[in-house]
Design an enzyme around this catalytic site. Structure first.
Site, PDB file in Angstrom:
ATOM      1  CE  LYS A   3      -3.975  -2.284   2.293  1.00 12.32           C
ATOM      2  NZ  LYS A   3      -3.283  -3.148   2.446  1.00 12.32           N
TER       3      LYS A   3
HETATM    4  N1  GLU Z   1      -5.982  -5.246   7.180  1.00 11.08           N
HETATM    5  C1  GLU Z   1      -5.174  -5.753   6.073  1.00 11.08           C
HETATM    6  C2  GLU Z   1      -4.709  -4.979   4.845  1.00 11.08           C
HETATM    7  O1  GLU Z   1      -4.611  -4.101   4.256  1.00 11.08           O
HETATM    8  C3  GLU Z   1      -6.210  -7.144   5.491  1.00 11.08           C
HETATM    9  C4  GLU Z   1      -6.907  -7.675   6.481  1.00 11.08           C
HETATM   10  C5  GLU Z   1      -8.151  -9.163   6.318  1.00 11.08           C
HETATM   11  O2  GLU Z   1      -9.116  -8.967   5.623  1.00 11.08           O
HETATM   12  O3  GLU Z   1      -8.137  -9.447   6.823  1.00 11.08           O
HETATM   13  O4  GLU Z   1      -4.088  -6.153   4.645  1.00 11.08           O
END
Ligand code: GLU
Length: 304
Positions: free
Chosen positions: A232
């Protein structure tokens, strides 16, 4: 009388560590399509527990970008930073039942075992110990991934007793995601395949908390030219919310769907309507089970 099966509820759970990028759009679109295909709901949760990695304003921009791509949540958007009391209550239950324990081991204490905790070897006591889930020897977890097929992992050997609350007081991703999915009634976890190897730990935690295990589907990852996952924070692939169609078509193709099905769309809503009609879940390509990295078990427990 047989109880009615819970209605489908999926979710997309971005961490606000940067703007929505091509990889996160793939997870958002894939989870949305699976939910719509099943006649279910699609929710969004902002996973903002990892304060040091959070980019100010990113969560708002992610939500605005999702809306520009036509992906509008069916339920309230919650933020993990508002849910401290839920995590605290779950941790207290686990401590009380003996499923979790306070641990004084530091990362260097565990270096000899590759970061995998099997018993406490702390050389010094900490003022604020971390809390780990006890994973007994032989804890082998198997599950059927709707995309990747049957999976199996020896969690005791590969991950060990894993962190639920870090020594610095932050909640670990594994605890927060399990508590939230249960509390929000999520029946289907559809996300990137980088989290495939977190799933067995989450299943153990669901069992320890006595909450249902959702179905799982792990989507392919977008890789950069060097074969690495697009992160990200990788600003080299920003999405332009003003031009949703190229990004939606690229995510559609990455999900293995039929080329050309979105060609006639002139806006995001039209593309999503066409995608919904043409979606074939069985075309999504399966990923391999990734190896477990020692970093999963150390102090950096916000990283899945
Ligand atoms: N917050 C996590 C991420 O952005 C994803 C968590 C999930 O989907 O369990 O990689």
């Amino acid at each position: 009388m047989t109880p009615a099966a819970a209605p489908y509820r999926g979710r997309f759970a971005p961490s606000p560590t940067g703007d929505l990028h091509a990889g996160s759009l793939l997870a958002a679109l894939g989870s949305w399509l699976m939910a719509r295909h099943a006649g279910g709901e699609w929710w969004v949760r902002i996973e903002d527990l990892d304060r040091p990695r959070e980019v100010p304003g990113a969560a708002g921009r992610q939500l605005a970008a999702l809306a520009a791509f036509g992906l509008v949540p069916d339920g309230p958007v919650v933020r993990q930073s508002d849910r401290d009391a839920l995590y605290r209550a779950a941790l207290d239950r686990l401590l009380l039942s003996g499923a979790a324990f306070a641990c004084h081991c530091s990362r260097s204490d565990l270096a000899a075992s590759g970061g995998v905790h099997r018993r406490c070897v702390a050389r010094a006591r900490r003022a604020d110990p971390s809390v780990r889930l006890r994973v007994p020897d032989g804890s082998v977890v198997a599950f059927d991934d709707l995309v990747c097929g049957p999976q199996r992992q020896d969690v005791a050997r590969d991950a060990g007793d894993f962190v639920l609350r870090r020594a610095d007081g932050y909640w670990a991703y594994q605890l927060a995601v399990v508590v939230d999915d249960a509390e929000q009634g999520v029946t289907d976890v559809v996300r990137g395949a980088d989290l495939l190897d977190s799933t067995p730990r989450q299943i153990l935690l669901q069992r320890a908390l006595g909450v249902p295990t959702p179905r799982h589907a792990h989507l392919p990852l977008l890789l950069d030219a060097g074969g690495r996952k697009l992160s990200k924070s990788d600003a080299s692939h920003p999405l332009d919310p003003a031009r949703p169609l190229p990004a939606l078509r690229a995510a559609w193709r990455a999900l293995g769907q039929r080329d050309g099905a979105l060609d006639d769309a002139t806006d995001a809503a039209g593309a999503l309507a066409a995608a919904r009609r043409a979606f074939e879940a069985e075309r999504i390509p399966a990923s391999r089970f990734p190896s477990i990295a020692a970093a999963h078990n150390g102090g950096d427990a916000n990283r899945p």
